[in-house]
Write an enzyme that holds these catalytic residues in place. Structure first.
Site, PDB file in Angstrom:
ATOM      1  N   ASP A 125       0.841  -1.195   0.000  1.00  0.00           N
ATOM      2  CA  ASP A 125       0.000   0.000   0.000  1.00  0.00           C
ATOM      3  C   ASP A 125       0.879   1.248   0.000  1.00  0.00           C
ATOM      4  OD1 ASP A 125      -2.499   1.256  -0.009  1.00  0.00           O
ATOM      5  OD2 ASP A 125      -2.407   1.581   2.146  1.00  0.00           O
ATOM      6  N   HIS A 132      -3.970  14.232   0.891  1.00  0.00           N
ATOM      7  CA  HIS A 132      -4.093  13.333   2.050  1.00  0.00           C
ATOM      8  C   HIS A 132      -2.853  13.437   2.939  1.00  0.00           C
ATOM      9  CE1 HIS A 132      -5.058   9.812   4.470  1.00  0.00           C
ATOM     10  NE2 HIS A 132      -3.885   9.287   4.162  1.00  0.00           N
ATOM     11  N   ARG A 141       0.812  16.170  13.089  1.00  0.00           N
ATOM     12  CA  ARG A 141       2.049  16.829  13.489  1.00  0.00           C
ATOM     13  C   ARG A 141       1.921  18.348  13.526  1.00  0.00           C
ATOM     14  NH1 ARG A 141       3.298  12.726  10.048  1.00  0.00           N
ATOM     15  NH2 ARG A 141       3.369  14.108   8.249  1.00  0.00           N
ATOM     16  N   GLU A 197     -10.182   4.165   3.833  1.00  0.00           N
ATOM     17  CA  GLU A 197      -9.365   4.961   2.921  1.00  0.00           C
ATOM     18  C   GLU A 197      -9.800   4.643   1.504  1.00  0.00           C
ATOM     19  OE1 GLU A 197      -5.236   4.263   3.957  1.00  0.00           O
ATOM     20  OE2 GLU A 197      -5.319   5.859   5.456  1.00  0.00           O
ATOM     21  N   GLU A 199      -9.203   4.281  -2.157  1.00  0.00           N
ATOM     22  CA  GLU A 199      -8.012   4.054  -2.979  1.00  0.00           C
ATOM     23  C   GLU A 199      -8.396   3.300  -4.246  1.00  0.00           C
ATOM     24  OE1 GLU A 199      -4.470   2.600  -1.078  1.00  0.00           O
ATOM     25  OE2 GLU A 199      -5.161   3.157   0.940  1.00  0.00           O
ATOM     26  N   ASP A 231      -9.027   0.632   2.058  1.00  0.00           N
ATOM     27  CA  ASP A 231      -8.014   0.221   3.034  1.00  0.00           C
ATOM     28  C   ASP A 231      -8.511   0.603   4.431  1.00  0.00           C
ATOM     29  OD1 ASP A 231      -5.605  -0.569   4.168  1.00  0.00           O
ATOM     30  OD2 ASP A 231      -4.654   1.365   3.802  1.00  0.00           O
ATOM     31  N   ARG A 235      -7.365   4.099  13.376  1.00  0.00           N
ATOM     32  CA  ARG A 235      -6.456   5.228  13.605  1.00  0.00           C
ATOM     33  C   ARG A 235      -5.812   5.215  14.981  1.00  0.00           C
ATOM     34  NH1 ARG A 235      -5.476   6.355   8.495  1.00  0.00           N
ATOM     35  NH2 ARG A 235      -7.341   6.909   7.344  1.00  0.00           N
ATOM     36  N   GLN A 238      -3.145   2.510  14.903  1.00  0.00           N
ATOM     37  CA  GLN A 238      -2.069   2.998  14.016  1.00  0.00           C
ATOM     38  C   GLN A 238      -1.232   4.078  14.713  1.00  0.00           C
ATOM     39  OE1 GLN A 238      -3.714   4.596  10.386  1.00  0.00           O
ATOM     40  NE2 GLN A 238      -1.735   5.075   9.489  1.00  0.00           N
ATOM     41  N   TYR A 242       2.763   3.094  14.974  1.00  0.00           N
ATOM     42  CA  TYR A 242       3.390   3.290  13.660  1.00  0.00           C
ATOM     43  C   TYR A 242       4.819   3.800  13.697  1.00  0.00           C
ATOM     44  CZ  TYR A 242       2.967   8.428  13.021  1.00  0.00           C
ATOM     45  OH  TYR A 242       3.109   9.792  13.102  1.00  0.00           O
ATOM     46  N   LYS A 251      -3.740  -1.722  10.144  1.00  0.00           N
ATOM     47  CA  LYS A 251      -4.060  -1.838   8.718  1.00  0.00           C
ATOM     48  C   LYS A 251      -4.235  -3.294   8.302  1.00  0.00           C
ATOM     49  CE  LYS A 251      -3.185   2.493   7.284  1.00  0.00           C
ATOM     50  NZ  LYS A 251      -4.098   3.279   6.451  1.00  0.00           N
ATOM     51  N   THR A 255      -8.906  -5.234   3.938  1.00  0.00           N
ATOM     52  CA  THR A 255      -8.784  -4.344   2.783  1.00  0.00           C
ATOM     53  C   THR A 255      -9.763  -4.885   1.755  1.00  0.00           C
ATOM     54  OG1 THR A 255      -6.470  -3.835   3.254  1.00  0.00           O
ATOM     55  CG2 THR A 255      -7.235  -3.480   0.997  1.00  0.00           C
ATOM     56  N   THR A 348      -4.445   6.868  -0.177  1.00  0.00           N
ATOM     57  CA  THR A 348      -5.738   7.530  -0.032  1.00  0.00           C
ATOM     58  C   THR A 348      -5.858   8.687  -1.011  1.00  0.00           C
ATOM     59  OG1 THR A 348      -5.639   6.981   2.289  1.00  0.00           O
ATOM     60  CG2 THR A 348      -7.325   8.564   1.634  1.00  0.00           C
ATOM     61  N   GLU A 362      -9.904  12.686   7.848  1.00  0.00           N
ATOM     62  CA  GLU A 362      -9.834  14.033   7.271  1.00  0.00           C
ATOM     63  C   GLU A 362     -11.197  14.732   7.336  1.00  0.00           C
ATOM     64  OE1 GLU A 362      -7.877  11.752   3.979  1.00  0.00           O
ATOM     65  OE2 GLU A 362      -7.186  13.758   3.438  1.00  0.00           O
TER      66      GLU A 362
END
Ligand code: CA
Length: 418
Positions: A125, A132, A141, A197, A199, A231, A235, A238, A242, A251, A255, A348, A362
Site C-alpha cells: 500500500d 491526504h 504533526r 481509505e 483508494e 483500506d 487510527r 495505528q 506506527y 491496517k 482491505t 488515499t 480528514e
C-alpha cells in the site's frame, strides 16, 4: 471513443456500468456451482468456463477459465490479454454472427454471487495522495508540510495479502493496542477510531524476477487492471504503533476490493497526466507516461437500518501524485521480485477541499469536527453496523467504464478469549 454497441442490449445504455467498451473480469458462482471466471456485459455475466467447454474460446492448451481466479490468464501476458479482449468484443458486438452460440452462456448478474477475482500474491500500500499526506501532517504533526522524502519516493509499506477481501465481506472492528492521550499505559480493546481509505488497486499481471529491475514503461505494461480498494484503518491502533516502522495491526484487519477487474485496456481512453511536479523525479523514476486515469470516485455511508446512504465524498483518481507504474518501478528498483497477482494500493485519494477528502480522519479532522448524515445522525468515525461503499467510473462520450461497488459493513469486535 464512443459507445461500442452489443447484442446484449442492456450494455448499450449510457448509464450501463459494463458496456462492450468495458468487459471487466470477475469470478462468480450461481447456487452451489463452483466459482469460475466470468466477464460482465450489461446486466449479464458471460460464463467463460462454459464458453471454453463449448469450444467457443481458446487461449492456451491449458484450461484457463474453469478456475476461481484470473491469475492463469494474467500470466499468459499482454499479447494474450489483447487477443482475448478482441475476441470478446467481436463475439459480443451488435450484429455478430456468434449470438446464437454465445447467448446460452450468459448468466444474469442478479443471480450470481461474486468472489475474489484473483489470488492476491502480495499486497503493498502506498501514500501517493498529496492532499491526504498534507492533511495527515496537519492533523498528526500540526503542519501540512510534506515529509522530506515525499516528493522523491513513492512511499509505501508491505501489507498482508491475507487481509484482502472481496466487496460484500463484513469487517470486524479490530482489537488492538492504543494509548489514550494523557494515559500512562496503553490499553487493549476494540478500536474506537475506525476509518476507511478511498483508494484504487493496481493488479500486477506479469512477473519480474527477484534481482531484476524495470523501467516505468515496463512497469506500466505489467499492470493488468484496476479495482476500487478500501483500506480499512484503525487510527488509534495505528497512532500508537506506527513509529518507527510504519503501519502494522491498524491496517491488517481488512482491505476490501471491488469484484470486477477493470482492464487497463478498457481504461486507455481515460489516461491523464500526473499533476505538475515542482521537483523532478530521479532518473530511474522519470518517464513521459501519463500514468493516471480520469476515474470519478465516491464514498457512501449507510447506518444500520437507515433507508438511504449519504455521500461522504466525491473525488477523482487523477488527483494522485504518483502512478501505479511509478510505484511498481520503485518497488522493483532494489531487486525485489514482483509476482502475478501482486496488488498495489494507490494511497488515499483526497482532492483539494473537504468535499473531496477520502477518509473520515480528514472529514472529521481527527474527530474534532463531527459531520451530519442525511439521516440526521452524526459521525466522526465509523460505528458498528455502518455500511461503507466505494463507487467509481470513467465517463466517456455516451458511455462509462464502471467499476461497480466496493462495499463492507462494520461488525462489532471479536471477543478475545478469556
Ligand atoms: Ca492506505
Amino acid at each position: 471513443m464512443t459507445l461500442m454497441k452489443s447484442w446484449v442490449t442492456s450494455a448499450n445504455s449510457a448509464d450501463a456500468l459494463f458496456p462492450l467498451n468495458n468487459l471487466p473480469y470477475g469470478v462468480f458462482s450461481v447456487g452451489n456451482d463452483e466459482p469460475r471466471c466470468g466477464v460482465a456485459i450489461g446486466d449479464q455475466i458471460l460464463d467463460m468456463a462454459a464458453l471454453e467447454e463449448a469450444g467457443l474460446i481458446y487461449l492456451d492448451e491449458h484450461r484457463a477459465f474453469d478456475l476461481p481466479f484470473w491469475n492463469d490468464v494474467m500470466e499468459l501476458g499482454p499479447a494474450v490479454w489483447s487477443k482475448l479482449r478482441i475476441s470478446l468484443q467481436t463475439m459480443l458486438a451488435e450484429g455478430a454472427p456468434h449470438k446464437a452460440a454465445i447467448e446460452p452462456h450468459l448468466v444474469p448478474l442478479a443471480d450470481a454471487t461474486l468472489h475474489m477475482p484473483f489470488l492476491v500474491a502480495e499486497y503493498t500500500d502506498f501514500y501517493a495522495g498529496r492532499q491526504h499526506a498534507q492533511n495527515m501532517g496537519e492533523i498528526l504533526r500540526g503542519s501540512p508540510d510534506l515529509p522530506d522524502n515525499w516528493l522523491h519516493i513513492p512511499i509505501g509499506y508491505n501489507g498482508r495479502a491475507s487481509s484482502v477481501v472481496v466487496s460484500g465481506t463484513d469487517i470486524h472492528r479490530p482489537n488492538g493496542q492504543s494509548k489514550p492521550i494523557g494515559a500512562d499505559m496503553p490499553i487493549f480493546g476494540p478500536s474506537k477510531r475506525l476509518d476507511i481509505e478511498l483508494e484504487m488497486g493496481a493488479i500486477v499481471g506479469t512477473a519480474c524476477e527477484h534481482g531484476t529491475v524495470i523501467t516505468v514503461e515496463q512497469a506500466d505494461a505489467m499492470i493488468f487492471g484496476y479495482v476500487l480498494l478500501n483500506d480499512w484503518s484503525a487510527r488509534d491502533i495505528q497512532g500508537w504503533e506506527y513509529q518507527p516502522l510504519g503501519p502494522f495491526q491498524g491496517k491488517a484487519f481488512g482491505t476490501s476490493i471491488s469484484p470486477w477487474i477493470v482492464t487497463k485496456a478498457a481504461l486507455e481512453p481515460f489516461r491523464t497526466a500526473i499533476p505538475p511536479r515542482e521537483t523532478q523525479l530521479l532518473p530511474y523514476l522519470n518517464s513521459t507516461i501519463d500514468g493516471l486515469f480520469d476515474i470519478e470516485l465516491e464514498v457512501l455511508i449507510q447506518p444500520a437500518g437507515a433507508g438511504r446512504a449519504t455521500v461522504l465524498t466525491k473525488t477523482n483518481y487523477h488527483r494522485m501524485s504518483y502512478s501505479s507504474a511509478e510505484q511498481l518501478c520503485h518497488h522493483a528498483s532494489g531487486g525485489c521480485g514482483m509476482s502475478v497477482g501482486d496488488l498495489l494500493g494507490s494511497g488515499t485519494i483526497s482532492g483539494p477541499d473537504r468535499s473531496e477528502y477520502g477518509s473520515l480522519m480528514e472529514l472529521s479532522w481527527a474527530g474534532r469536527d463531527p459531520f451530519t448524515l442525511d439521516t440526521g445522525e452524526t459521525r466522526t468515525f465509523i460505528e458498528d453496523g455502518d455500511t461503507l461503499t466505494l463507487r467509481g467510473a470513467a465517463k466517456g462520450d455516451g458511455y462509462q467504464i464502471g467499476f461497480g461497488t466496493c462495499t463492507g459493513t462494520l461488525l462489532p469486535a471479536l471477543k478475545f478469549p478469556d
